[in-house]
Design a protein around this motif. Structure first.
Motif, mmCIF file in Angstrom:
data_model
loop_
_atom_site.group_PDB
_atom_site.id
_atom_site.type_symbol
_atom_site.label_atom_id
_atom_site.label_comp_id
_atom_site.label_asym_id
_atom_site.label_seq_id
_atom_site.Cartn_x
_atom_site.Cartn_y
_atom_site.Cartn_z
ATOM 1 N N GLY A 198 -21.916 -13.520 -16.684
ATOM 2 C CA GLY A 198 -22.358 -12.960 -15.406
ATOM 3 C C GLY A 198 -21.926 -13.822 -14.242
ATOM 4 N N LEU A 199 -21.520 -13.177 -13.161
ATOM 5 C CA LEU A 199 -21.003 -13.892 -12.001
ATOM 6 C C LEU A 199 -22.124 -14.483 -11.173
ATOM 7 C CD1 LEU A 199 -18.183 -11.444 -10.818
ATOM 8 C CD2 LEU A 199 -18.071 -13.282 -12.524
ATOM 9 N N GLY A 200 -21.805 -15.605 -10.501
ATOM 10 C CA GLY A 200 -22.770 -16.253 -9.631
ATOM 11 C C GLY A 200 -22.305 -16.233 -8.189
ATOM 12 N N GLU A 201 -22.717 -17.250 -7.427
ATOM 13 C CA GLU A 201 -22.360 -17.349 -6.011
ATOM 14 C C GLU A 201 -21.228 -18.340 -5.774
ATOM 15 O OE1 GLU A 201 -23.753 -15.425 -3.688
ATOM 16 O OE2 GLU A 201 -24.867 -14.465 -5.320
ATOM 17 N N ASP A 202 -20.591 -18.798 -6.847
ATOM 18 C CA ASP A 202 -19.575 -19.844 -6.738
ATOM 19 C C ASP A 202 -18.207 -19.268 -6.375
ATOM 20 O OD1 ASP A 202 -18.005 -19.459 -9.503
ATOM 21 O OD2 ASP A 202 -20.150 -19.190 -9.842
ATOM 22 N N MET A 203 -17.263 -20.154 -6.113
ATOM 23 C CA MET A 203 -15.933 -19.756 -5.661
ATOM 24 C C MET A 203 -15.175 -18.961 -6.712
ATOM 25 S SD MET A 203 -12.871 -22.289 -4.363
ATOM 26 C CE MET A 203 -12.920 -23.191 -5.922
ATOM 27 N N LEU A 204 -15.242 -19.373 -7.971
ATOM 28 C CA LEU A 204 -14.514 -18.666 -9.016
ATOM 29 C C LEU A 204 -15.104 -17.272 -9.236
ATOM 30 C CD1 LEU A 204 -12.070 -19.130 -10.729
ATOM 31 C CD2 LEU A 204 -13.512 -20.096 -12.520
ATOM 32 N N SER A 205 -16.419 -17.170 -9.185
ATOM 33 C CA SER A 205 -17.052 -15.853 -9.278
ATOM 34 C C SER A 205 -16.631 -14.969 -8.107
ATOM 35 C CB SER A 205 -18.577 -15.992 -9.283
ATOM 36 O OG SER A 205 -19.038 -16.635 -10.458
ATOM 37 N N PHE A 206 -16.496 -15.577 -6.935
ATOM 38 C CA PHE A 206 -16.050 -14.859 -5.742
ATOM 39 C C PHE A 206 -14.649 -14.284 -5.959
ATOM 40 C CE2 PHE A 206 -13.554 -15.250 -1.780
ATOM 41 C CZ PHE A 206 -14.204 -14.314 -0.996
ATOM 42 N N LEU A 207 -13.739 -15.092 -6.521
ATOM 43 C CA LEU A 207 -12.378 -14.624 -6.775
ATOM 44 C C LEU A 207 -12.360 -13.516 -7.823
ATOM 45 C CD1 LEU A 207 -10.379 -17.993 -6.772
ATOM 46 C CD2 LEU A 207 -10.388 -16.224 -5.000
ATOM 47 N N ILE A 208 -13.194 -13.662 -8.853
ATOM 48 C CA ILE A 208 -13.276 -12.625 -9.888
ATOM 49 C C ILE A 208 -13.774 -11.317 -9.276
ATOM 50 C CG2 ILE A 208 -14.416 -11.936 -12.030
ATOM 51 C CD1 ILE A 208 -14.536 -14.952 -12.738
ATOM 52 N N ALA A 209 -14.759 -11.426 -8.397
ATOM 53 C CA ALA A 209 -15.291 -10.228 -7.738
ATOM 54 C C ALA A 209 -14.239 -9.582 -6.848
ATOM 55 C CB ALA A 209 -16.534 -10.604 -6.925
ATOM 56 N N GLN A 210 -13.415 -10.402 -6.189
ATOM 57 C CA GLN A 210 -12.322 -9.868 -5.372
ATOM 58 C C GLN A 210 -11.350 -9.084 -6.251
ATOM 59 O OE1 GLN A 210 -11.286 -10.670 -1.717
ATOM 60 N NE2 GLN A 210 -13.506 -10.584 -1.761
ATOM 61 N N HIS A 211 -11.070 -9.611 -7.442
ATOM 62 C CA HIS A 211 -10.198 -8.906 -8.389
ATOM 63 C C HIS A 211 -10.831 -7.597 -8.828
ATOM 64 C CE1 HIS A 211 -9.396 -7.863 -12.645
ATOM 65 N NE2 HIS A 211 -8.124 -8.013 -12.284
ATOM 66 N N ASP A 212 -12.110 -7.657 -9.191
ATOM 67 C CA ASP A 212 -12.787 -6.463 -9.703
ATOM 68 C C ASP A 212 -12.899 -5.376 -8.631
ATOM 69 O OD1 ASP A 212 -12.996 -7.855 -12.037
ATOM 70 O OD2 ASP A 212 -15.128 -8.320 -11.848
ATOM 71 N N ALA A 213 -12.858 -5.798 -7.365
ATOM 72 C CA ALA A 213 -12.915 -4.827 -6.262
ATOM 73 C C ALA A 213 -11.528 -4.312 -5.885
ATOM 74 C CB ALA A 213 -13.584 -5.472 -5.049
ATOM 75 N N GLY A 214 -10.510 -4.734 -6.627
ATOM 76 C CA GLY A 214 -9.159 -4.267 -6.371
ATOM 77 C C GLY A 214 -8.440 -4.996 -5.262
ATOM 78 N N LYS A 215 -8.978 -6.130 -4.806
ATOM 79 C CA LYS A 215 -8.367 -6.859 -3.704
ATOM 80 C C LYS A 215 -7.404 -7.943 -4.172
ATOM 81 C CE LYS A 215 -12.327 -6.012 -0.665
ATOM 82 N NZ LYS A 215 -13.413 -6.628 0.134
ATOM 83 N N LEU A 216 -7.502 -8.322 -5.449
ATOM 84 C CA LEU A 216 -6.593 -9.290 -6.038
ATOM 85 C C LEU A 216 -6.130 -8.768 -7.390
ATOM 86 C CD1 LEU A 216 -8.434 -12.737 -5.505
ATOM 87 C CD2 LEU A 216 -6.444 -11.904 -4.231
ATOM 88 N N SER A 217 -4.852 -8.963 -7.689
ATOM 89 C CA SER A 217 -4.383 -8.641 -9.039
ATOM 90 C C SER A 217 -4.827 -9.747 -9.990
ATOM 91 C CB SER A 217 -2.856 -8.523 -9.049
ATOM 92 O OG SER A 217 -2.269 -9.799 -8.854
#
Length: 392
Positions: A198-217
Motif C-alpha cells: 500500500g502506498l504512503g505519503e512518501d516520494m516513491l509512493s508519489f511517483l507510483i501514484a503519478q504512474h497509476d494516474a497515467g502521468k508517468l510511464s
C-alpha cells in the motif's frame, strides 16, 4: 569575432589556483576538454540557455557506456529532457520537494542527527565525515522515499558509486555499471513492496501514484526514482563536510553563529559560494552559439567553472572573503535556469541543521587539522577526511 581564446584546463589539479572571474583576455577560455566559462554573468547565461544540453550522457559515452540499460536510463532521464517533456517530468517533483516539504522535515532531521551523534564519543576527536556527513543524507533519502532506515548504508554506497562518473576516471566504468545494476534491482524490489503493502505519503509512493494516474510511464517512473536515488547522498555528504570544515576553522564567524543561530542560513550560503561541491557544470552546444564574441560550434563541450563564477569580483565584492552580510548572495552552486538542482532546498536545510546541532551542543568544537584532508577531483571539492574535536 574573437578567434583566439586564452588557454585553460578546468579539470587540472592547479585549476582552483585561479582566483575567480574572467581572465585578462575575457570570461571564455579554450583547452583540451573544450570551452570554459569563468565569469558569473556568462556562466548564468549558459546555464539558462536551453541550447546548451546537459553533458551527462556524453560523459557516460566517453566511459564506453554507449548502450544498454544504464545508457538508456541517462538518455531518457530528467537531466536530458528539454521543453514540454522536461516540464512534465520536473513539475511534480518540484512540487513534492517544495518549501513545505523542506520545512516540515526539520524535525525529522534533528532526530536523525541526534541519533547519529549518539554513536560519537565526544571524549576524543571524532570522525565527523564518517559519523555524520556520510550517514545523514542517505537516512534522509530513506525517510523521503519511504525506504527502511537500515537501507541507508546501501543508499549511500549506491549514490557514491554511480556518481563516481563525475570523477572523470574511465577505469571506474566497471564500478559504475555494477552500481547501477544494483540500484535498478533495489528500486524494482522497493517499488514492488510498496505496491503490495500500500502506498504512503512518501516520494516513491508519489511517483507510483503519478504512474497509476497515467502521468508517468513505467520507464519514466523508474528513471525518476533512479535519478533521485543517485543524487540523494554523495554531493550533500561532501558539501556538508565543507560547510563544517569552513565554519569551525573561522573562529570569529563560528562564535557569531553560536551567539546568534539566525545567522546560520547565511553562513551556509556563503560556504556554498566559496567551496561549491559541484565545481564544474558541463554542457554541450546543440548548435553554433555566440558567446562573448566567439562562435562556439555545435557539439562543443562548454564547462561552467562554478567555483570561479562564485568568486567573480564583478559580481561579489571582496570575493575571497567570508562575509555573512553579503547582499544578493545567490551563487551558482546549485546551478540556475530550468535545470537547477531540485533538492537544493533540502540540502541547505540538512547543512543548517548540522551546524545548528554543533552550535547548540558543542560550541567549542574545532577541526583537528592532522586528521583532516580536503581535496578535489574532476573539478569538484571533496572531503577525504574530517576530524573534529567536539570539546564538550
Amino acid at each position: 569575432m574573437t578567434t583566439t581564446l586564452p588557454h585553460f584546463e578546468p579539470f587540472s589539479p592547479d585549476a582552483l589556483s585561479h582566483p575567480g572571474g574572467a581572465l585578462a583576455d575575457g570570461p571564455l577560455a579554450l583547452g583540451s576538454v573544450g570551452y570554459t566559462v569563468l565569469s558569473f554573468e556568462l556562466g548564468t547565461t549558459v546555464l539558462r540557455d536551453s541550447r546548451f544540453q546537459n553533458a551527462a550522457l556524453k560523459l557516460m559515452e566517453d566511459f564506453g557506456i554507449t548502450d544498454g540499460p544504464v545508457h538508456d536510463f541517462r538518455a531518457h532521464s530528467l537531466l536530458m529532457a528539454e521543453g514540454p517533456r522536461h516540464l512534465r517530468l520536473r513539475t511534480p517533483l518540484a512540487r513534492f520537494m517544495g518549501p513545505a516539504t523542506v520545512e516540515n522535515i526539520r524535525g525529522v532531521l534533528r532526530e536523525v542527527i541526534q541519533d547519529l551523534a549518539a554513536d560519537l564519543d565526544p571524549s576524543a576527536p571524532v570522525d565527523f565525515h564518517g559519523g555524520i556527513d556520510r550517514r545523514l543524507p542517505a537516512r534522509v533519502y530513506c525517510y523521503l522515499a519511504g525506504a527502511p532506515a537500515e537501507d541507508a548504508p546501501k543508499v549511500a554506497s549506491l549514490s557514491e558509486r554511480t556518481l563516481s562518473l563525475l570523477n572523470r576516471d574511465p577505469s571506474l566504468t566497471p564500478v559504475i555499471l555494477g552500481a547501477y545494476e544494483e540500484l535498478f534491482a533495489y528500486l524494482k524490489n522497493l517499488v514492488a513492496r510498496k505496491r503490495a503493502e500500500g502506498l504512503g505519503e512518501d516520494m516513491l509512493s508519489f511517483l507510483i501514484a503519478q504512474h497509476d494516474a497515467g502521468k508517468l510511464s513505467e520507464d519514466e517512473l523508474f528513471n525518476e526514482a533512479t535519478a533521485m536515488l543517485e543524487a540523494s547522498s554523495v554531493n550533500t555528504t561532501h558539501q556538508t563536510g565543507l560547510v563544517v570544515w569552513t565554519l569551525l576553522r573561522n573562529r570569529e564567524i563560528w562564535q557569531r553563529l553560536v551567539e546568534d543561530p539566525t545567522l546560520i542560513p547565511a553562513a551556509v550560503v556563503e560556504v556554498l559560494r566559496l567551496y561549491p561541491r559541484p565545481g564544474i557544470v558541463s554542457r554541450i552546444a546543440t548548435e553554433d552559439i555566440e558567446l562573448n564574441g566567439t562562435v562556439v560550434p555545435a557539439g562543443s563541450d562548454v564547462h561552467v567553472a562554478v567555483w570561479s563564477a562564485n568568486r567573480d569580483p564583478a559580481r561579489f565584492e571582496n570575493p575571497a572573503d567570508f562575509m555573512l552580510g553579503r547582499e544578493r548572495n545567490q551563487p551558482l552552486t546549485f546551478s540556475t535556469g530550468s535545470h537547477n538542482c531540485l533538492g537544493q532546498g533540502l540540502a541547505r536545510v540538512e547543512m543548517e541543521e548540522v551546524v545548528t546541532y554543533l552550535a547548540e551542543h558543542f560550541p567549542n568544537a574545532v577541526v583537528v587539522e592532522e586528521g583532516t584532508e580536503i581535496g578535489q577531483a574532476g573539478g569538484r571539492w571533496l572531503v577525504k577526511s574530517l576530524t573534529v574535536d567536539l570539546k564538550p
